[in-house]
Enzyme design. Structure first.
Site, PDB file in Angstrom:
ATOM      1  N   ASN A   7       0.884  -1.171   0.000  1.00 53.92           N
ATOM      2  CA  ASN A   7       0.000   0.000   0.000  1.00 53.92           C
ATOM      3  C   ASN A   7       0.923   1.223   0.000  1.00 53.92           C
ATOM      4  O   ASN A   7       1.436   1.622   1.046  1.00 53.92           O
ATOM      5  CB  ASN A   7      -0.891  -0.028   1.243  1.00 53.92           C
ATOM      6  CG  ASN A   7      -1.861   1.145   1.286  1.00 53.92           C
ATOM      7  OD1 ASN A   7      -1.795   2.041   0.442  1.00 53.92           O
ATOM      8  ND2 ASN A   7      -2.738   1.142   2.271  1.00 53.92           N
ATOM      9  N   ARG A  90      -2.445  -2.131  -3.551  1.00 53.57           N
ATOM     10  CA  ARG A  90      -3.684  -1.377  -3.358  1.00 53.57           C
ATOM     11  C   ARG A  90      -3.612  -0.135  -4.248  1.00 53.57           C
ATOM     12  O   ARG A  90      -2.660   0.637  -4.164  1.00 53.57           O
ATOM     13  CB  ARG A  90      -3.808  -0.940  -1.904  1.00 53.57           C
ATOM     14  CG  ARG A  90      -5.010  -0.048  -1.708  1.00 53.57           C
ATOM     15  CD  ARG A  90      -4.883   0.805  -0.486  1.00 53.57           C
ATOM     16  NE  ARG A  90      -6.042   1.672  -0.382  1.00 53.57           N
ATOM     17  CZ  ARG A  90      -6.011   2.878   0.154  1.00 53.57           C
ATOM     18  NH1 ARG A  90      -4.884   3.368   0.627  1.00 53.57           N
ATOM     19  NH2 ARG A  90      -7.089   3.599   0.222  1.00 53.57           N
ATOM     20  N   HIS A 208     -18.146   1.287   6.880  1.00 53.31           N
ATOM     21  CA  HIS A 208     -16.700   1.366   7.156  1.00 53.31           C
ATOM     22  C   HIS A 208     -16.441   2.724   7.803  1.00 53.31           C
ATOM     23  O   HIS A 208     -16.468   3.761   7.133  1.00 53.31           O
ATOM     24  CB  HIS A 208     -15.900   1.212   5.852  1.00 53.31           C
ATOM     25  CG  HIS A 208     -14.423   1.288   6.069  1.00 53.31           C
ATOM     26  ND1 HIS A 208     -13.566   0.222   5.882  1.00 53.31           N
ATOM     27  CD2 HIS A 208     -13.638   2.311   6.487  1.00 53.31           C
ATOM     28  CE1 HIS A 208     -12.335   0.598   6.172  1.00 53.31           C
ATOM     29  NE2 HIS A 208     -12.349   1.865   6.541  1.00 53.31           N
ATOM     30  N   LEU A 209     -16.218   2.712   9.109  1.00 53.66           N
ATOM     31  CA  LEU A 209     -16.098   3.966   9.859  1.00 53.66           C
ATOM     32  C   LEU A 209     -14.719   4.027  10.519  1.00 53.66           C
ATOM     33  O   LEU A 209     -14.486   3.416  11.562  1.00 53.66           O
ATOM     34  CB  LEU A 209     -17.205   4.044  10.927  1.00 53.66           C
ATOM     35  CG  LEU A 209     -18.636   3.728  10.432  1.00 53.66           C
ATOM     36  CD1 LEU A 209     -19.619   3.713  11.593  1.00 53.66           C
ATOM     37  CD2 LEU A 209     -19.070   4.730   9.379  1.00 53.66           C
ATOM     38  N   GLY A 210     -13.806   4.716   9.864  1.00 53.57           N
ATOM     39  CA  GLY A 210     -12.457   4.895  10.406  1.00 53.57           C
ATOM     40  C   GLY A 210     -12.111   6.369  10.329  1.00 53.57           C
ATOM     41  O   GLY A 210     -12.982   7.214  10.521  1.00 53.57           O
ATOM     42  N   GLY A 212     -11.302   7.760   7.499  1.00 53.87           N
ATOM     43  CA  GLY A 212     -12.229   7.983   6.387  1.00 53.87           C
ATOM     44  C   GLY A 212     -13.436   7.097   6.639  1.00 53.87           C
ATOM     45  O   GLY A 212     -13.295   6.024   7.225  1.00 53.87           O
ATOM     46  N   ASP A 283      -9.852  12.632  16.292  1.00 55.39           N
ATOM     47  CA  ASP A 283      -9.991  11.285  16.851  1.00 55.39           C
ATOM     48  C   ASP A 283     -11.231  11.244  17.749  1.00 55.39           C
ATOM     49  O   ASP A 283     -11.316  11.986  18.734  1.00 55.39           O
ATOM     50  CB  ASP A 283      -8.732  10.924  17.648  1.00 55.39           C
ATOM     51  CG  ASP A 283      -8.728   9.453  18.030  1.00 55.39           C
ATOM     52  OD1 ASP A 283      -9.720   8.991  18.635  1.00 55.39           O
ATOM     53  OD2 ASP A 283      -7.744   8.765  17.717  1.00 55.39           O
ATOM     54  N   ILE A 332     -13.827   3.191  14.261  1.00 58.68           N
ATOM     55  CA  ILE A 332     -15.030   3.663  14.955  1.00 58.68           C
ATOM     56  C   ILE A 332     -16.098   2.566  14.940  1.00 58.68           C
ATOM     57  O   ILE A 332     -16.696   2.242  15.979  1.00 58.68           O
ATOM     58  CB  ILE A 332     -15.578   4.958  14.296  1.00 58.68           C
ATOM     59  CG1 ILE A 332     -14.519   6.065  14.322  1.00 58.68           C
ATOM     60  CG2 ILE A 332     -16.858   5.409  14.974  1.00 58.68           C
ATOM     61  CD1 ILE A 332     -14.878   7.299  13.490  1.00 58.68           C
ATOM     62  N   GLU A 334     -15.836  -0.607  14.756  1.00 55.52           N
ATOM     63  CA  GLU A 334     -15.538  -1.779  15.586  1.00 55.52           C
ATOM     64  C   GLU A 334     -15.534  -1.456  17.073  1.00 55.52           C
ATOM     65  O   GLU A 334     -15.729  -2.337  17.902  1.00 55.52           O
ATOM     66  CB  GLU A 334     -14.171  -2.366  15.184  1.00 55.52           C
ATOM     67  CG  GLU A 334     -14.194  -3.023  13.811  1.00 55.52           C
ATOM     68  CD  GLU A 334     -12.795  -3.309  13.273  1.00 55.52           C
ATOM     69  OE1 GLU A 334     -11.904  -3.610  14.080  1.00 55.52           O
ATOM     70  OE2 GLU A 334     -12.613  -3.221  12.047  1.00 55.52           O
ATOM     71  N   ASN A 335     -15.287  -0.176  17.422  1.00 61.57           N
ATOM     72  CA  ASN A 335     -15.078   0.151  18.840  1.00 61.57           C
ATOM     73  C   ASN A 335     -16.162   0.985  19.501  1.00 61.57           C
ATOM     74  O   ASN A 335     -16.282   0.972  20.726  1.00 61.57           O
ATOM     75  CB  ASN A 335     -13.757   0.905  18.994  1.00 61.57           C
ATOM     76  CG  ASN A 335     -12.564   0.022  18.713  1.00 61.57           C
ATOM     77  OD1 ASN A 335     -12.351  -0.962  19.410  1.00 61.57           O
ATOM     78  ND2 ASN A 335     -11.822   0.333  17.676  1.00 61.57           N
TER      79      ASN A 335
HETATM   80  P1  ADP Z   1      -7.997   4.360   9.151  1.00 66.60           P
HETATM   81  O1  ADP Z   1      -9.181   4.833   8.399  1.00 66.60           O
HETATM   82  O2  ADP Z   1      -6.856   5.323   9.139  1.00 66.60           O
HETATM   83  O3  ADP Z   1      -7.594   2.927   8.870  1.00 66.60           O
HETATM   84  P2  ADP Z   1      -9.053   3.328  11.635  1.00 66.60           P
HETATM   85  O4  ADP Z   1      -9.989   2.384  10.947  1.00 66.60           O
HETATM   86  O5  ADP Z   1      -7.941   2.736  12.428  1.00 66.60           O
HETATM   87  O6  ADP Z   1      -8.467   4.412  10.663  1.00 66.60           O
HETATM   88  O7  ADP Z   1      -9.939   4.265  12.577  1.00 66.60           O
HETATM   89  C1  ADP Z   1      -9.335   5.279  13.307  1.00 66.60           C
HETATM   90  C2  ADP Z   1     -10.370   5.970  14.135  1.00 66.60           C
HETATM   91  O8  ADP Z   1     -11.067   5.021  14.953  1.00 66.60           O
HETATM   92  C3  ADP Z   1      -9.757   6.931  15.110  1.00 66.60           C
HETATM   93  O9  ADP Z   1      -9.607   8.187  14.539  1.00 66.60           O
HETATM   94  C4  ADP Z   1     -10.775   6.964  16.217  1.00 66.60           C
HETATM   95  O10 ADP Z   1     -11.621   8.076  15.970  1.00 66.60           O
HETATM   96  C5  ADP Z   1     -11.586   5.712  16.050  1.00 66.60           C
HETATM   97  N1  ADP Z   1     -11.570   4.870  17.269  1.00 66.60           N
HETATM   98  C6  ADP Z   1     -10.645   3.979  17.652  1.00 66.60           C
HETATM   99  N2  ADP Z   1     -10.979   3.433  18.847  1.00 66.60           N
HETATM  100  C7  ADP Z   1     -12.155   4.011  19.215  1.00 66.60           C
HETATM  101  C8  ADP Z   1     -13.020   3.886  20.326  1.00 66.60           C
HETATM  102  N3  ADP Z   1     -12.734   3.063  21.334  1.00 66.60           N
HETATM  103  N4  ADP Z   1     -14.141   4.631  20.354  1.00 66.60           N
HETATM  104  C9  ADP Z   1     -14.418   5.483  19.365  1.00 66.60           C
HETATM  105  N5  ADP Z   1     -13.643   5.647  18.285  1.00 66.60           N
HETATM  106  C10 ADP Z   1     -12.534   4.935  18.204  1.00 66.60           C
END
Ligand code: ADP
Length: 398
Positions: A7, A90, A208-210, A212, A283, A332, A334-335
């Site tokens: 990547n 990728r 898909h909540l990260g 991005g 974050d 986001i 997953e957590n």
């Molecule tokens: P990327 O899109 O860079 O791969 P990720 O999928 O790792 O990113 O997601 C990162 C985001 O996940 C962080 O910015 C944070 O906002 C969120 N995150 C991680 N752990 C938690 C949590 N326990 N509660 C809420 N949000 C979380």
């Protein structure tokens, strides 16, 4: 059979080596500051590590450092790169040309380069990395391109067209392409596998909540709509990105502050979203902590993002005339148990019911809806690297 997954960005390069016999990651790592100074951090599956600062004027030196790390360093995992069957890249933008993954031929490489107009920050970097791989590993080593956009190529024109004058689509290819396709594809495949059903018989929404964020509607086994658009700025509010908004808000601000298109791009991509509204951080963890302490803008940012996610989920239920399964993934997704609960509670009208105990689980593949729920809701950790490795193997086995 071992597959090397790459990547590459313009100044960084993430990699994994995956043994396809058991789909285990043998090592992973990151090269940074390519073109500036150069550094590698590498980790073998058993925990051994190797890191070094080494000159990386181009991606070729970065790959040489990776080869050293994998074959000679204290954290080596193979004796020679000859053991690697293929390289899977990728690629962010495949435009309307690439409907699926493909072997990288000179023609494909040229097409990826030409698509740089649509993804100026990404495709040119991918091209540099592919050329560096040819230099470092030889022309015989098969290289496969796996596109972020190709899963979304099944969208009908009514979903991907913008209501702009048609000539902009014809002249410049301005339309919705989507992103995170590999993740939506991986997660929706997992949903079908867990349900024990043919994907064609399921209506699935993948979230898909990260950093991005994107949401995709999958019907009859294919993507019929997705929230990201011409670029990954579209959709709903993300860490630093606006998501959808009235474009005239931007022309208004541009006129008031005498801003250029580049300024607008920067503001919308890097200074907006959860960061822009909260003024705290991009974050969600920091923003939630601030909201907890009474920061009203932090709370507003969280409320806005959740509301926008809910609206996208609702719109895709309408677009598919129902939904069988909803899956959450990304940092986001997953957590953040509260976000999932909020979405689920607001889908009570279609019979969604959450098992609150199961919803507390983190980072694990699990069904979090009750047995009575009319919609199955899942947490499914995504694995884009594995998806790329699987597709790479499939392409070289054809
Ligand atoms: P990327 O899109 O860079 O791969 P990720 O999928 O790792 O990113 O997601 C990162 C985001 O996940 C962080 O910015 C944070 O906002 C969120 N995150 C991680 N752990 C938690 C949590 N326990 N509660 C809420 N949000 C979380």
């Amino acid at each position: 059979m071992k597959i090397f997954v790459v990547n590459a960005g313009s100044s960084s390069l993430k990699y994994q080596l995956i043994d396809m016999e058991n789909e285990q990651v043998l090592c992973k790592g990151l090269c940074e500051r390519i073109g500036v100074t150069g550094a590698i951090s590498h980790k073998a599956a058993d925990g051994r590590t190797y890191s070094a600062e080494t000159a990386m004027p181009t991606h070729s030196e970065a790959f040489e450092a990776v080869v050293y790390a994998m074959t000679k360093s204290d954290a080596k995992v193979i004796d020679s790169f000859d053991e690697v069957s293929a390289i899977g890249h990728r690629i962010v933008q495949g435009g309307s040309i690439f409907k699926g993954s493909c072997l990288i031929t000179p023609k494909a490489l040229q097409d990826i380069d030409d698509l740089g107009a649509l993804a100026p920050l990404h495709n040119p970097a991918h091209v540099l990395a592919i050329k560096a791989c040819i230099k470092t590993f030889g022309e015989e080593k098969p290289q496969v391109a796996v596109f972020d956009t190709s899963f979304h190529q099944t969208m009908p024109s009514k979903a991907y067209m913008f209501a702009l004058p048609y000539k902009y689509y014809e002249q410049y290819g301005v339309r919705k392409y989507g992103a995170h396709g590999t993740s939506h594809w991986f997660v929706s495949d997992r949903v079908a596998a867990i349900e024990g059903k043919d994907k064609k018989d399921l209506k699935i929404i993948t979230c898909h909540l990260g950093n991005g964020c994107s949401i995709t509607a999958i019907k009859d086994g294919v993507c019929i709509d997705t929230s990201m658009g011409f670029t990954p700025l579209d959709g709903f509010m993300m860490g630093t990105r606006t998501g959808t908004l009235d474009p005239s808000a931007l022309t208004f601000i541009a006129e008031k502050e005498n801003l250029s298109p580049a300024d607008i791009n920067r503001i919308c991509n890097k200074e907006s979203g959860v960061l822009g509204v909260s003024g705290v951080s991009n974050d969600n963890r920091d923003v939630a902590a601030a909201a907890e302490k009474g920061n009203e803008r932090a709370q507003l940012a969280i409320d806005m993002q959740r509301y926008q996610i809910l609206k996208f989920v609702g719109s895709y239920i309408a677009a598919m005339n129902g939904v069988d399964a909803i899956a959450f993934t990304g940092g986001i997704g997953e957590n953040d148990a509260e976000l999932r609960e909020y979405v689920c509670e607001n889908l009570a009208y279609i019979g969604a019911e959450m098992d609150k105990e199961k919803n507390k689980v983190r980072g694990e593949e699990i069904k979090i809806s009750t047995d009575n729920s009319k919609v199955n809701i899942y947490i499914i950790p995504t694995n884009e690297e594995l998806a790329i490795a699987r597709d790479t193997l499939a392409i070289i086995s054809e």
